[in-house]
Enzyme design. Sequence first.
Site, PDB file in Angstrom:
ATOM      1  CG  ASP A  11      53.503 -19.147  19.394  1.00  0.00           C
ATOM      2  OD1 ASP A  11      53.205 -19.998  20.254  1.00  0.00           O
ATOM      3  OD2 ASP A  11      52.641 -18.513  18.757  1.00  0.00           O
ATOM      4  CB  SER A  37      57.538 -25.546  16.193  1.00  0.00           C
ATOM      5  OG  SER A  37      57.826 -25.188  14.857  1.00  0.00           O
ATOM      6  CG  HIS A  95      52.963 -22.300  16.970  1.00  0.00           C
ATOM      7  ND1 HIS A  95      51.869 -21.560  17.378  1.00  0.00           N
ATOM      8  CD2 HIS A  95      53.372 -21.763  15.787  1.00  0.00           C
ATOM      9  CE1 HIS A  95      51.640 -20.609  16.482  1.00  0.00           C
ATOM     10  NE2 HIS A  95      52.536 -20.703  15.515  1.00  0.00           N
TER      11      HIS A  95
HETATM   12  C1  GRF Z   1      46.831 -27.593  17.921  1.00  0.00           C
HETATM   13  O1  GRF Z   1      46.811 -27.381  16.550  1.00  0.00           O
HETATM   14  C2  GRF Z   1      48.048 -26.970  18.553  1.00  0.00           C
HETATM   15  O2  GRF Z   1      49.138 -26.903  17.686  1.00  0.00           O
HETATM   16  C3  GRF Z   1      47.571 -25.575  18.846  1.00  0.00           C
HETATM   17  O3  GRF Z   1      46.237 -25.724  19.239  1.00  0.00           O
HETATM   18  C4  GRF Z   1      45.689 -26.892  18.618  1.00  0.00           C
HETATM   19  C5  GRF Z   1      45.062 -27.719  19.716  1.00  0.00           C
HETATM   20  O4  GRF Z   1      44.313 -28.795  19.217  1.00  0.00           O
HETATM   21  N1  GRF Z   1      48.434 -24.968  19.845  1.00  0.00           N
HETATM   22  P1  GRF Z   1      43.718 -29.886  20.213  1.00  0.00           P
HETATM   23  O5  GRF Z   1      42.857 -29.139  21.224  1.00  0.00           O
HETATM   24  O6  GRF Z   1      44.845 -30.596  20.877  1.00  0.00           O
HETATM   25  O7  GRF Z   1      42.894 -30.783  19.356  1.00  0.00           O
END
Ligand code: GRF
Length: 216
Positions: free
Chosen positions: A145, A136, A109
């Site tokens: 979360d 995190s 997250h």
């Molecule tokens: C990331 O920023 C992650 O923290 C959030 O969703 C985004 C996913 O990005 N949960 P990606 O698809 O891995 O590029």
Amino acid sequence: MKKIIVLISGSGSNLQSIIDNINSKNIKGEIVEVISNENGAFGLTRAKNANINTFVLDHRLYKTRDMYDKALLKRLSSLNPDLIIMAGFMRILTPIIPNYFKGKILNIHPSLLPLYPGLDTHQKAINNKDKCHGVSVHYVSPVLDGGPLIAQGRIVINNDEVSTLIKRIHKVEHLIYPLVIKYICDEKIYFDIALNKIIYKDIDVKDDIIKKDYEI
Ligand code: GRF
């Protein structure tokens, strides 16, 4: 070798960092399937390019969240995974999946939880004039979360706009998520269900989690 399933909805840059770390043998695990709720997710292309099995479970085809999660649980359990990795899977889970796979599902997250669960974390950090922002990694519980924290990576906010923060945070994610997954595959981190806590073996932790500062 741990059997891993990765859940995605979008670009899959975190998925790519996990694939790269498996290919370089840094992570001793095998991705048995990438599951997406979005047919057009670019992460599916990344998986196919790496010869990984893909499966699309479109949430629009299910009347309720419960019905979708039951179908997802069926697919997940049929693959008998050691570890399920949520990597940008943009679905709020009902308790059925985290309860079934307690201590086996991870999420990343983009905030220093418990700050800013949910969406728009970068904008919130800027609006609140926070000095730091971060990511995190946590075990998934029924609380959005809100599961037990494993690791946090922190950066200092400079003169960032949302777009630059997103880029910097992604770089941190691509380092810290594979690191945690490596430790789990090496059995240096696990969730002890009887003790209801995370166990770290030979790893530096502070306040019961891995804390790292990144100059990125
Ligand atoms: C990331 O920023 C992650 O923290 C959030 O969703 C985004 C996913 O990005 N949960 P990606 O698809 O891995 O590029």
